[in-house]
Design a protein around this motif. Structure first.
Motif, PDB file in Angstrom:
ATOM      1  N   LEU A  77       0.838  -1.197   0.000  1.00 15.59           N
ATOM      2  CA  LEU A  77       0.000   0.000   0.000  1.00 15.59           C
ATOM      3  C   LEU A  77       0.872   1.245   0.000  1.00 15.59           C
ATOM      4  O   LEU A  77       1.769   1.379   0.833  1.00 15.59           O
ATOM      5  N   ALA A  78       0.610   2.126  -0.937  1.00 20.35           N
ATOM      6  CA  ALA A  78       1.226   3.454  -0.912  1.00 20.35           C
ATOM      7  C   ALA A  78       0.237   4.371  -0.202  1.00 20.35           C
ATOM      8  O   ALA A  78      -0.962   4.347  -0.488  1.00 20.35           O
ATOM      9  N   PHE A  79       0.732   5.170   0.746  1.00 15.47           N
ATOM     10  CA  PHE A  79      -0.197   5.998   1.505  1.00 15.47           C
ATOM     11  C   PHE A  79       0.424   7.338   1.845  1.00 15.47           C
ATOM     12  O   PHE A  79       1.646   7.509   1.848  1.00 15.47           O
ATOM     13  N   ALA A  80      -0.437   8.286   2.127  1.00 19.67           N
ATOM     14  CA  ALA A  80      -0.030   9.585   2.646  1.00 19.67           C
ATOM     15  C   ALA A  80      -0.813   9.815   3.929  1.00 19.67           C
ATOM     16  O   ALA A  80      -2.026   9.597   3.970  1.00 19.67           O
ATOM     17  N   ALA A  81      -0.127  10.226   4.975  1.00 24.25           N
ATOM     18  CA  ALA A  81      -0.751  10.481   6.272  1.00 24.25           C
ATOM     19  C   ALA A  81      -0.531  11.937   6.644  1.00 24.25           C
ATOM     20  O   ALA A  81       0.604  12.405   6.670  1.00 24.25           O
ATOM     21  N   VAL A  82      -1.622  12.640   6.927  1.00 22.98           N
ATOM     22  CA  VAL A  82      -1.560  14.083   7.167  1.00 22.98           C
ATOM     23  C   VAL A  82      -2.362  14.428   8.416  1.00 22.98           C
ATOM     24  O   VAL A  82      -3.458  13.893   8.623  1.00 22.98           O
ATOM     25  N   PRO A  83      -1.870  15.323   9.272  1.00 23.89           N
ATOM     26  CA  PRO A  83      -2.638  15.742  10.451  1.00 23.89           C
ATOM     27  C   PRO A  83      -3.894  16.502  10.034  1.00 23.89           C
ATOM     28  O   PRO A  83      -3.869  17.289   9.092  1.00 23.89           O
ATOM     29  N   ILE A  84      -4.973  16.257  10.737  1.00 22.26           N
ATOM     30  CA  ILE A  84      -6.253  16.900  10.422  1.00 22.26           C
ATOM     31  C   ILE A  84      -6.343  18.233  11.158  1.00 22.26           C
ATOM     32  O   ILE A  84      -6.281  18.284  12.390  1.00 22.26           O
ATOM     33  N   LEU A  85      -6.476  19.305  10.373  1.00 28.25           N
ATOM     34  CA  LEU A  85      -6.535  20.655  10.926  1.00 28.25           C
ATOM     35  C   LEU A  85      -7.767  21.375  10.399  1.00 28.25           C
ATOM     36  O   LEU A  85      -8.494  20.863   9.540  1.00 28.25           O
ATOM     37  N   ARG A  86      -7.986  22.571  10.924  1.00 22.28           N
ATOM     38  CA  ARG A  86      -9.076  23.403  10.437  1.00 22.28           C
ATOM     39  C   ARG A  86      -8.773  23.894   9.011  1.00 22.28           C
ATOM     40  O   ARG A  86      -7.639  23.816   8.543  1.00 22.28           O
ATOM     41  N   SER A  87      -9.804  24.427   8.352  1.00 18.73           N
ATOM     42  CA  SER A  87      -9.632  24.899   6.979  1.00 18.73           C
ATOM     43  C   SER A  87      -8.604  26.009   6.863  1.00 18.73           C
ATOM     44  O   SER A  87      -7.981  26.187   5.811  1.00 18.73           O
ATOM     45  N   GLY A 122      -4.811  24.543  14.501  1.00 20.79           N
ATOM     46  CA  GLY A 122      -4.966  23.322  15.267  1.00 20.79           C
ATOM     47  C   GLY A 122      -5.563  23.599  16.617  1.00 20.79           C
ATOM     48  O   GLY A 122      -6.188  24.645  16.809  1.00 20.79           O
ATOM     49  N   PRO A 123      -5.393  22.705  17.557  1.00 22.24           N
ATOM     50  CA  PRO A 123      -4.558  21.504  17.461  1.00 22.24           C
ATOM     51  C   PRO A 123      -5.153  20.447  16.537  1.00 22.24           C
ATOM     52  O   PRO A 123      -6.336  20.505  16.199  1.00 22.24           O
ATOM     53  N   SER A 124      -4.345  19.498  16.145  1.00 21.05           N
ATOM     54  CA  SER A 124      -4.798  18.452  15.240  1.00 21.05           C
ATOM     55  C   SER A 124      -5.890  17.619  15.903  1.00 21.05           C
ATOM     56  O   SER A 124      -5.830  17.327  17.103  1.00 21.05           O
ATOM     57  N   ALA A 125      -6.888  17.243  15.110  1.00 16.29           N
ATOM     58  CA  ALA A 125      -7.970  16.391  15.607  1.00 16.29           C
ATOM     59  C   ALA A 125      -7.693  14.922  15.327  1.00 16.29           C
ATOM     60  O   ALA A 125      -8.498  14.065  15.691  1.00 16.29           O
ATOM     61  N   GLY A 126      -6.578  14.617  14.676  1.00 14.93           N
ATOM     62  CA  GLY A 126      -6.263  13.228  14.342  1.00 14.93           C
ATOM     63  C   GLY A 126      -5.426  13.155  13.078  1.00 14.93           C
ATOM     64  O   GLY A 126      -4.724  14.105  12.720  1.00 14.93           O
ATOM     65  N   THR A 127      -5.537  12.046  12.404  1.00 19.15           N
ATOM     66  CA  THR A 127      -4.752  11.811  11.189  1.00 19.15           C
ATOM     67  C   THR A 127      -5.639  11.287  10.079  1.00 19.15           C
ATOM     68  O   THR A 127      -6.489  10.426  10.315  1.00 19.15           O
TER      69      THR A 127
END
Length: 220
Positions: free
Chosen positions: A162-172, A176-181
């Motif tokens: 699996l090729a993947f990209a993981a990014v922190p979840i932020l507001r538009s 932040g703070p980040s709500a997850g990934t």
């Protein structure tokens, strides 16, 4: 005496011709081998660059969704229907995605879905076994905040890669703070190989290697 001299000269000329022939042959063989090796290197480089471009697009798509208020609220426990309504088969196909995984700040799965030809609408929750594999590899999903350091990785699953990209979840607005990934994934297999072959005009095939680096099977 003249006959012997003539014969000796002819033999010497013959030896010289044979020597030149084999020397020229060896040079030509090496030249063709060098040309073939150079062509192979160039072809591999073209495919590698095409794959990097595909993964870069995967990263861009992940950032687009990770910095969105609706994704933020979904990861925070609000908007429970967000994933099902936002990640339809049409959306996943358009962005060339096979799976979407949303994890909260505690590492708990908020939503996990992927393409499934047997499901109504073509999208279904990810199998529990696959989610367990993803959660097991969660320490590897340490997203970088800066786009200059792309969080692109490859993950080996039980029967595929699996090729993947993981990014922190932020507001538009990027706050932040980040709500997850947010994790977007694309399987390395026939579909991607076919796309790379079309892009590069080269034959491309992907093979799954076992723990010893030996070819075990072609990727589905």
């Amino acid at each position: 005496m003249r006959s012997r001299t003539l014969i000796a000269a002819c033999l010497a000329a013959l030896v010289l011709v044979v020597g030149v022939f084999y020397a020229s042959r060896a040079v030509l063989v090496r030249s063709f081998a060098d040309i073939e090796a150079d062509t192979a290197r160039q072809s591999i480089e073209r495919v590698r660059r095409a794959l990097e471009a595909e993964l870069r697009q995967l990263e861009i798509s992940t950032f687009d969704y990770a910095e969105w208020d609706d994704t933020y609220d979904h990861a925070a426990g609000r908007l429970p229907d967000f994933a099902a309504s936002s990640f339809t088969r049409a959306t996943l196909n358009a962005r060339r995605l096979d799976l979407v995984w949303v994890v909260d700040t505690e590492g708990r799965t908020v939503s996990a879905l992927g393409l499934d030809d047997t499901a109504a609408g073509g999208v279904a929750p990810l199998p529990a076994k696959l989610i367990a594999q993803l959660e097991q590899n969660l320490p590897l999903l340490r997203p970088q905040r800066r786009r200059a350091e792309p969080p692109l990785k490859l993950m080996r699953l039980a029967d595929r890669a699996l090729a993947f990209a993981a990014v922190p979840i932020l507001r538009s607005d990027g706050s932040g703070p980040s709500a997850g990934t947010l994790v977007f994934g694309r399987y390395l297999g026939k579909a991607l190989a076919s796309h790379l072959a079309e892009t590069t005009q080269l034959p491309v095939e992907m093979t799954f290697l076992d723990d010893y680096g030996s070819s075990s099977s072609r990727l589905p």
